[in-house]
Design an enzyme around this catalytic site. Structure first.
Site, PDB file in Angstrom:
ATOM      1  N   ASP A  26      20.278  70.189 114.001  1.00 25.00           N
ATOM      2  CA  ASP A  26      20.050  70.407 113.233  1.00 25.00           C
ATOM      3  C   ASP A  26      20.201  69.555 112.018  1.00 25.00           C
ATOM      4  OD1 ASP A  26      21.666  71.589 110.469  1.00 25.00           O
ATOM      5  OD2 ASP A  26      23.352  71.990 111.052  1.00 25.00           O
TER       6      ASP A  26
ATOM      7  N   HIS B 112      33.865  66.843  99.498  1.00 21.75           N
ATOM      8  CA  HIS B 112      33.220  68.441  99.480  1.00 21.75           C
ATOM      9  C   HIS B 112      34.438  69.349 100.018  1.00 21.75           C
ATOM     10  CE1 HIS B 112      29.803  68.591  97.551  1.00 21.75           C
ATOM     11  NE2 HIS B 112      29.197  67.117  99.037  1.00 21.75           N
TER      12      HIS B 112
ATOM     13  N   ASP C 216      24.070  58.006  98.122  1.00 18.21           N
ATOM     14  CA  ASP C 216      23.287  58.597  98.135  1.00 18.21           C
ATOM     15  C   ASP C 216      22.606  59.362  96.413  1.00 18.21           C
ATOM     16  OD1 ASP C 216      25.692  60.201  97.218  1.00 18.21           O
ATOM     17  OD2 ASP C 216      24.960  61.567  99.055  1.00 18.21           O
TER      18      ASP C 216
ATOM     19  N   TYR D 101      22.657  58.372 102.393  1.00 23.32           N
ATOM     20  CA  TYR D 101      22.121  58.749 103.865  1.00 23.32           C
ATOM     21  C   TYR D 101      20.387  57.490 103.892  1.00 23.32           C
ATOM     22  CZ  TYR D 101      25.100  62.467 103.491  1.00 23.32           C
ATOM     23  OH  TYR D 101      26.316  63.067 102.707  1.00 23.32           O
TER      24      TYR D 101
HETATM   25  N1  Q9C Z   1      18.874  69.597 100.427  1.00 22.10           N
HETATM   26  C1  Q9C Z   1      27.972  64.311 101.554  1.00 22.10           C
HETATM   27  O1  Q9C Z   1      27.304  63.630 101.029  1.00 22.10           O
HETATM   28  N2  Q9C Z   1      22.746  69.316 102.552  1.00 22.10           N
HETATM   29  N3  Q9C Z   1      27.478  65.633 101.855  1.00 22.10           N
HETATM   30  C2  Q9C Z   1      22.706  69.668 101.300  1.00 22.10           C
HETATM   31  C3  Q9C Z   1      19.762  70.062 100.255  1.00 22.10           C
HETATM   32  C4  Q9C Z   1      24.273  69.140 102.264  1.00 22.10           C
HETATM   33  C5  Q9C Z   1      26.269  65.935 101.251  1.00 22.10           C
HETATM   34  C6  Q9C Z   1      21.288  70.675 101.641  1.00 22.10           C
HETATM   35  C7  Q9C Z   1      24.436  67.969 101.844  1.00 22.10           C
HETATM   36  C8  Q9C Z   1      26.619  66.785 101.819  1.00 22.10           C
HETATM   37  C9  Q9C Z   1      29.485  63.527 100.876  1.00 22.10           C
HETATM   38 ZN    ZN Z   2      26.844  63.236  98.686  1.00 15.62          ZN
END
Ligand code: Q9C
Ligand code: ZN
Length: 819
Positions: free
Chosen positions: A20, A135, A265, A305
């Protein structure tokens, strides 16, 4: 101990068990890498280490529904296929058999942190956790988040510790919609989030992430959303958001606790955020938050990330929590036009709810510029080949930047005081040094000869101490110091401190003079100072670099000794000794540099801010005076909307904070001023305090310069119309030069040159597929179409201002890529 670090190895267990691409970035290495760097830097060892405990199901119930908790409990026994099927019911979520345990530890870590801070065991702390939380909603996992760690910590702080006002700062680059939903009708929790939004075209694609979402019912005005509509936001944008949106509201709210949804991020190199803020920005954000809530700041990890960017930013945050000096911010301190539009829209949306916004002129909000001019960064499609190239380049650029930063050394002593008559009244922390030293007598006397007021023995000996402290700050021995001055000699001592700093090589000197202190007459209006080198001083030249201080002393070095007599202008050694500009792998073009005369003519400048005058006046962009506002609200406005934007925009090497005769500041005001002025100059501050001040004042200043939270200002009280008028007047005059003062977007497309500030730190853009590039000064002659824009700071910020038309033609050399 001052700072808690909460962690548990079990939180490294959850991992993705199937393919994924969206979820694979949320990996165990996020924690191991960050912890590893904290240990390597010796930061972990300086914290109170707490092993995370599991939250109880009752604690989870503070936010989540019983059914949801039961469902999650059940995941422990599921097989991979069932886990995958369940994960598919949520947006961007994966479950692992260890998820439930880990998510309970993540919640428990936050609770332990809050308990440690609210019981006084520590001042502040960080919980390094997985999975993240912001989230997560009452009955739904979302965006890698299972339980809402921060929201549960806030409810716990209210229920178990009886708190009434909690501020949540969500600097993760995604909108914490989960946290917003949980508190949207609750006026006891102020939720601030900035997030990549792109007019709704970025995940999680919600209308309620926009600035107009301000909360519901009783909670209206307690949700503050700052949407970023372009990628590429950097240090200046984040700083502007704090100074012009978050902090004014936060001071008015007056929180008892600050929780940070600390996602990284939002830092440079992150594949999700695609922003450009460098790691040290998080030290600055953390420092700014520590002036709230008596310094009670609890940060909890959310996203982040890019492992290198993440772990550096985590280290910066922990350093700031520990009270260490923050490295100066890199990059031009000029917010993007799109950022200003966002700032303006959130201020407009919040204006009905906050008096601190109401008194300021609000220009009409224009429809956002939809322009994406050439050269503006536009987002890259995740996963594509371009994206991977850009990611690799960003990582290389980041590593080079970080290598540079590590050359910097932290002073062995953070704060020193030299306070004869006042010592008795001080009860200072034991690691503040009582400095007895004094500059050489003949040197001091040589300086003193320049001023009549220093003709007596007593002021000369006081001057000797000041010069000694100054020397040690510039030498990197101490970070900041406090010294006492006597009324008749205060102005002369300050004058000597200015001259001495400049002659020792300080390039940009911010001088904040409160009370009866005259500006030295030979500072020209554009801030230049004829620099006198002391005839009898040893050949000590200090070559400041934005990345640290390189001290060069004594004969035989390559800093040219200028045989000087009084009044002769001092020549700087740079033309001979300019170190090799570091080069990066790959090819780089320097654009947006903002130097008319180039780094070879380094002129020293002083920005003089005087808080005392009867009326507000900006005699030039380097000479500003202002009456002392009469209320707490006026004083805060003045600090956040004027003093700090100037200070951050100027990027000084050193701050001289002089509280002269009749300065009129109450101790908490002086403390807040010092605490906030600490950050822009990498914590290099010399405070001079008039001996007529309260006996406690010098001690309070030493403490805040040492990194302690300033005492409470007292109840928030609206600014007077006169004070607001004075402030608006100054801002109107200074805004064209000091871009960090801006709070609104402007109409029309602006040429890049207009969007740049007076201090050109290089903004480098990788230039795909091009040859060696000219190190152009001023606007790049042709737009660089690179889509992988990253800011890298490579050499000292030049100090000259662009003259009229000076931007276009200057070229100094070719930047040859290193193989
Ligand atoms: N390219 C946190 O940073 N994917 N969650 C988005 C957009 C989900 C991020 C896709 C990202 C979740 C805690
Ligand atoms: Zn985030």
């Amino acid at each position: 101990m001052r700072t808690a670090l909460v962690y548990h190895e079990d939180m490294t267990a959850p991992r993705l068990l199937w393919e994924d691409p969206e979820c694979e970035i949320e990996c165990p290495e996020r924690l191991t890498t960050a912890m590893g760097l904290l240990q390597q830097r010796g930061l972990e060892q300086r914290c109170l280490r707490l092993a995370a405990r599991e939250a109880s199901e009752a604690e989870l119930g503070l936010v989540h529904s019983p059914e949801y908790v039961v469902l999650l409990r059940g995941t422990q026994a599921l097989g991979t296929e069932e886990l995958q099927a369940l994960s598919g019911q949520y947006d961007a979520v994966y479950f692992h058999p260890s998820t439930f345990h880990s998510a309970r530890l993540a919640v428990g870590a936050g609770l332990q942190l809050v308990d440690a801070v609210l019981t006084g065991a520590v001042h502040n702390g960080l919980a390094l956790v997985r999975p993240p939380g912001h989230h997560s909603q009452r009955a739904a996992a979302n965006g890698f988040c299972v339980f809402n760690n921060v929201a549960i910590a806030a409810k716990h702080a209210q229920q178990k510790h009886g708190l009434h006002r909690i501020l949540i700062v969500d600097w993760d680059i995604h909108h914490g919609q989960g946290t917003q939903y949980i508190f949207e009708d609750d006026p006891s929790v102020l939720y601030f989030s900035w997030h990549r939004y792109e007019h709704g075209r970025f995940w999680p694609y919600l209308q309620e992430s926009d600035a107009v979402a301000v909360g519901q019912g009783q909670g209206r005005g307690f949700t503050v959303n700052l949407p970023w509509n372009q990628v590429g936001m950097g240090n200046a944008d984040y700083m502007a958001a704090f100074l012009h949106v978050l902090l004014p509201l936060a001071f008015e709210f007056d929180p008892e606790l600050v929780l940070v949804s600390a996602g990284f991020d939002s830092a440079i190199g992150d594949p999700e955020g695609q922003m450009q803020a460098t790691p040290e920005c998080f030290a600055h954000l953390t420092q700014l938050l520590q002036v709230l809530a008596s310094g009670r700041v609890c940060a909890m990890l959310e996203g982040g990330y890019n492992l290198e960017s993440l772990s550096e930013s985590v280290c910066m945050t922990v350093q700031a929590l520990l009270g260490d000096p923050a490295p100066p911010l890199s990059g031009p301190m000029v917010p993007h036009c799109s950022a200003l539009e966002s700032i303006q829209s959130v201020r407009a949306a919040q204006v009905p709810h906050w008096t601190s916004l109401q008194q300021q002129d609000l220009t009409p909000v224009l429809s956002p510029s939809t322009c994406t001019p050439e050269g503006r960064p536009s987002p890259l499609l995740s996963g594509g080949p371009e994206f991977k190239v850009a990611a690799a380049q960003a990582t290389a650029a980041l590593s080079a930047l970080l290598d540079q930063m590590h050359l910097r050394r932290t002073p062995p002593v953070r704060t020193a005081v030299s306070l004869t008559g006042l010592d008795a009244a001080l009860a200072l922390p034991s690691d503040i040094l009582h400095q007895e030293g004094s500059a050489l007598k003949e040197e001091t006397q040589a300086w003193a000869r320049l001023h009549e007021a220093l003709a007596k023995d007593e002021p000369v000996s006081a001057l000797g101490k000041v010069l000694y402290l100054l020397d040690r700050i510039l030498d990197g021995q101490e970070s900041s110091s406090v010294a006492a001055t006597r009324a008749p000699a205060a102005a002369a001592t300050l004058d000597m401190a200015i001259r001495c700093s400049l002659s020792r090589g300080a390039q940009r000197l911010l001088c904040v003079a409160v009370g009866q202190l005259d500006r030295p007459p030979d500072l020209t209006d554009d801030g230049y100072a004829p620099c006198v080198m002391c005839p009898s001083s040893p050949a000590s030249l200090w070559v400041p670099r934005r990345n640290g201080w390189v001290g060069q002393r004594g004969p035989g070095n390559n800093a040219r000794r200028v045989s000087s007599t009084e009044g002769q202008h001092f020549q700087h050694p740079y033309p001979q000794t300019l170190p090799h500009l570091p080069t990066l792998e790959g090819e780089w073009a320097v654009t947006h540099t903002h130097v008319s005369m180039g780094p070879l003519s380094l002129k020293r400048r002083t920005l003089w801010l005087n808080i005392r005058g009867k009326e507000a006046a900006a005699l030039s962009m380097f000479h500003v005076s202002m009456p002392l506002p009469g209320t707490t609200g006026g004083f805060l406005n003045y600090l956040l909307a004027l003093v700090l934007p100037l200070a951050y925009g100027f990027q000084p090497d050193l701050v001289l904070l002089a509280l002269g005769p009749a300065h009129g500041l109450r101790d908490p005001q002086a403390a807040l001023l010092a605490a906030l002025l600490r950050a822009p100059a990498g914590c290099r501050v010399l405070a001079l305090v008039d001996e007529e001040s309260t006996p406690q004042l010098a001690g309070v200043l030493a403490q805040v310069l040492h990194g302690e939270a300033p005492p409470c200002l007292g109840p928030f009280c609206v600014a007077s119309p006169e004070d607001m008028q004075a402030l608006m007047h100054l801002r109107g005059q200074l805004e064209p030069q000091w871009k960090l003062l801006q709070v609104a977007g402007e109409t029309g497309n602006k040429a890049p040159a207009d969007c740049l500030g007076p201090w050109g730190t290089a903004l480098l853009q990788s230039s795909e597929g091009r040859g060696a590039h000219v190190l152009g000064l001023g606007c790049c002659p042709e737009p660089v179409h690179s889509r992988a824009t990253r800011i890298v700071r490579l050499f000292p910020a030049p100090t000259s201002l662009p003259g009229p038309g000076g931007l276009k033609s200057a070229r100094v050399g070719v930047f040859t890529p290193q193989k």
